[in-house]
Design an enzyme around this catalytic site. Sequence first.
Site, PDB file in Angstrom:
ATOM      1  N   GLY A  14       3.572 -41.964  29.099  1.00 16.51           N
ATOM      2  CA  GLY A  14       4.882 -41.348  28.964  1.00 16.51           C
ATOM      3  C   GLY A  14       4.819 -40.109  28.093  1.00 16.51           C
ATOM      4  N   ARG A  15       5.770 -39.206  28.319  1.00 13.15           N
ATOM      5  CA  ARG A  15       5.869 -37.992  27.515  1.00 13.15           C
ATOM      6  C   ARG A  15       7.333 -37.733  27.198  1.00 13.15           C
ATOM      7  NH1 ARG A  15       1.487 -36.625  30.721  1.00 13.15           N
ATOM      8  NH2 ARG A  15      -0.308 -35.805  29.557  1.00 13.15           N
ATOM      9  N   GLY A  16       7.567 -37.173  26.026  1.00 12.92           N
ATOM     10  CA  GLY A  16       8.914 -36.813  25.636  1.00 12.92           C
ATOM     11  C   GLY A  16       8.923 -35.424  25.033  1.00 12.92           C
TER      12      GLY A  16
ATOM     13  N   ALA B 193       6.647 -36.000  21.635  1.00 11.36           N
ATOM     14  CA  ALA B 193       5.478 -36.876  21.543  1.00 11.36           C
ATOM     15  C   ALA B 193       5.034 -37.312  22.924  1.00 11.36           C
ATOM     16  CB  ALA B 193       5.805 -38.099  20.676  1.00 11.36           C
TER      17      ALA B 193
ATOM     18  N   ASP C  74      20.984 -42.784  19.171  1.00  9.64           N
ATOM     19  CA  ASP C  74      20.561 -42.249  20.485  1.00  9.64           C
ATOM     20  C   ASP C  74      20.456 -43.377  21.513  1.00  9.64           C
ATOM     21  OD1 ASP C  74      19.939 -40.251  22.273  1.00  9.64           O
ATOM     22  OD2 ASP C  74      17.814 -40.193  21.770  1.00  9.64           O
TER      23      ASP C  74
END
Length: 675
Positions: free
Chosen positions: A19-21, A24, A141
């Site tokens: 995963g990518r955000g 990070a 969030d």
Amino acid sequence: MTDEPVVLGGRYQLETVIGRGGMAEVWRARDLRLDRLVAIKRLRVDLATDSTFQARFQREAQAAAGLNHPNIVSVYDTGEKVDPASGISVPYIVMELVKGQTLREILRQGRVLEPAKAFEYTMGVLDALSSSHKHDIVHRDIKPANVMITPSGSVKVMDFGIARAVSDTSATMTQTAAVIGTAQYLSPEQARGEPVDARSDIYSAGCLLYELLTGRPPFLGDSPVSVAYQHVREMPIPPSQLDAEITPEMDAITMKALAKSPDDRYQSAKAMRDDCWRLLNDEPVTAHLPAVVPSSAAAPDSSTTPTRALPEQQEPDQEAAEGAEDTFYTEEPEPPRKRGVSAATVVLIGLMVLLIGALGLFAWRLMGDPSNNEVPVPAVIGFEEEAAVELINGAQLTPRVERVAGPAEGKGTVIRQSPEGNATVLVGSTVTLTVNEGPPVSEIPAGLVGMLQDEAVALLREAGFTKIEPLPAPAGLDSLDAREGEVVRVSPAEGSEVATNEQVTLYIASGMTRMPGDLVGQDGTTARSTLIAAGFTNVTTQSVGVGEESPTARAGQVVRTSPTAGEQVTRSTPIVLYLAQGRAVVPDLVSDSLTQAQALDRLVAVGFTSVPRIEYRTVDDAALVGRVVEQSPSAGETHDKTVPIVLWVGAQSSSNSPPASSNGTTSAPSSPEGG
């Protein structure tokens, strides 16, 4: 072979990006010390020198590490590792690896959730929030992308990246010049940049519940600013108006959570969770539809517009008894009476209005500046899909998403767009975004462990996997019971769904084991059975030469092995058992003029086990009296150690009675048979 794997902190071996955000990337990794899979979140290298992102990353680790709840993703460890390319120290967080899908992924699949399931998922989120609020941590969030549903249906809340202690929530978006949270799930106080408390999370949970029930967020808009404005000023459409299956009680719980004022919402996550439980168990809920207060932008002047309670629609004789409900409306003042206007006049006025409007539109199109209707297309290649769609909407354009298979690197990001970025198009034009949905996914086949390497590789290729790497099993996995070439572990594990171009590692047993140490002295048949039971497949026997075995060795007894006891070898190594023949060479008992006792000792020394029979023979030489003068079998012959032996001992001629034999028996003198 691939490059040397990256190991963080001396124990966490990175395997693949999952995963990518925005700040990070998340890796699946193996904890080599505890032999378990974990998730590792690493700050992007280009952000690692930014103190703001460093602080936010550290805050996430501290916030989640202090929480221990089954509905919150656990944090195990933190650390830093220097990036070899840039020399920058990059922090990381080691977390529980959760299998499943986020609620965002479930909603994108177009799956319609049953209302009961929506409330069950929301209860899991509220349980997690209740725990974090007890520790004075506000998540800030809550959204579908931060809620994971495991294959068993459990709820896991993650990403405390912008969480803060309640005492620290005065640091709002007005101080950081960035919107903290996601526009579609912001509480009104977040949108206004005010300090927030736990009730802000209640509002976000209400937005989440609303989307689970209806398939869309409570507010939609062309830009994040327009959505945030609606959170502050407008009331959402009740869910029941979008889905007839939703009951008034469901409306009440959802709308109470979405109240503009924190004081009108549930005052704790537990209170909202308890109301959801009552709903699912057919018990009365505590929530009522909140008051609907018109926004000041649309409301008439309060000095001329009195406000009163609107009674619930019911039978007239019940109004006085039950009074007014909580819903409010604005009463228009009664206009002064005027003279009537004829129908013909009304029609004529209407036609004139239509004509003037048509002429105005024609003139605007004829003389207006077309450029006022044109906007530049945002360049969104490389953006995450959600961010790209939001930018296109914000530019007053219509996004259309197409998905294609691609590499795992960049999964979920835009790889093409049409029209291209910075092109000028009319407002409302469609922009096609091509999103990389990653490589095809397949399941690691079951039953690989226990197969031989070639069989396992063939089965993985049939399943579509292209990167298969067999590696020698480390010491902790190389079982002495496993065959040479046998698969003892697979990574990722059997049953995992992974991209077909992702590396699959097979750990292969060496098939080594130790030679047993108790074989010498056993009979050959027993020793052979022992080796076969231990897994050895190539066992043979061989007789040793006469004189190579010990005097006490029996026929068929193991006198030595090759390889020797304790050696570590493969189970296909040839094993030789050396067996005694049980035979010996008859020594010369005559030439040395041995006494009867000396002859017996020499026979025993070379291994003969039978007691010799003693015979006596008259001799003329006095020196031979009491000495062995003849033997049978003869010296130098090879016989079984149990062969009967006869010794002739010299006796005096004048003696009529022979001396006593050494074995306690006597025999009259005679000549040996056969001379």
